[in-house]
Design a protein around this motif. Sequence first.
Motif: not given
Length: 130
Positions: A43-49, A64-65, A81-84
Amino acid sequence: MAKTMEMETTAINIITDGTLVKGDITATGDFRLDGTLEGNIQLNGKLVIGDSGVVNGNVLCQNANVIGTVNGNLSVKELLSLHASARVRGDILINKLSIEPGATFSGKCRMIDEVKAQHDEQQPAEQPAN
């Protein structure tokens, strides 16, 4: 004379929970994955998994989140960002990293100037004019 304001609209692609995609994904906008991807994503943007999101492949993006799972390498040009609840099994190449307590990560991590070099290597080379 009135000013005309143009607003940019950014497309957000979404793959919902319960959806399985097999193959590589390339997109110019932002992307949210709550389903499963068996392939690479660029992607050229933001990835949210999302929490139920799973990537079984490599990731290349601007930001990325990760709330769900990545089984592959992550290359993030700006902030990862790696969430809990995040689970990452693979190497990480980033500029900035944020990890919440509880996140798990198994692999190597490289940062700063190496990211720019890695992204530059992955861009298609210009063909010489004949």
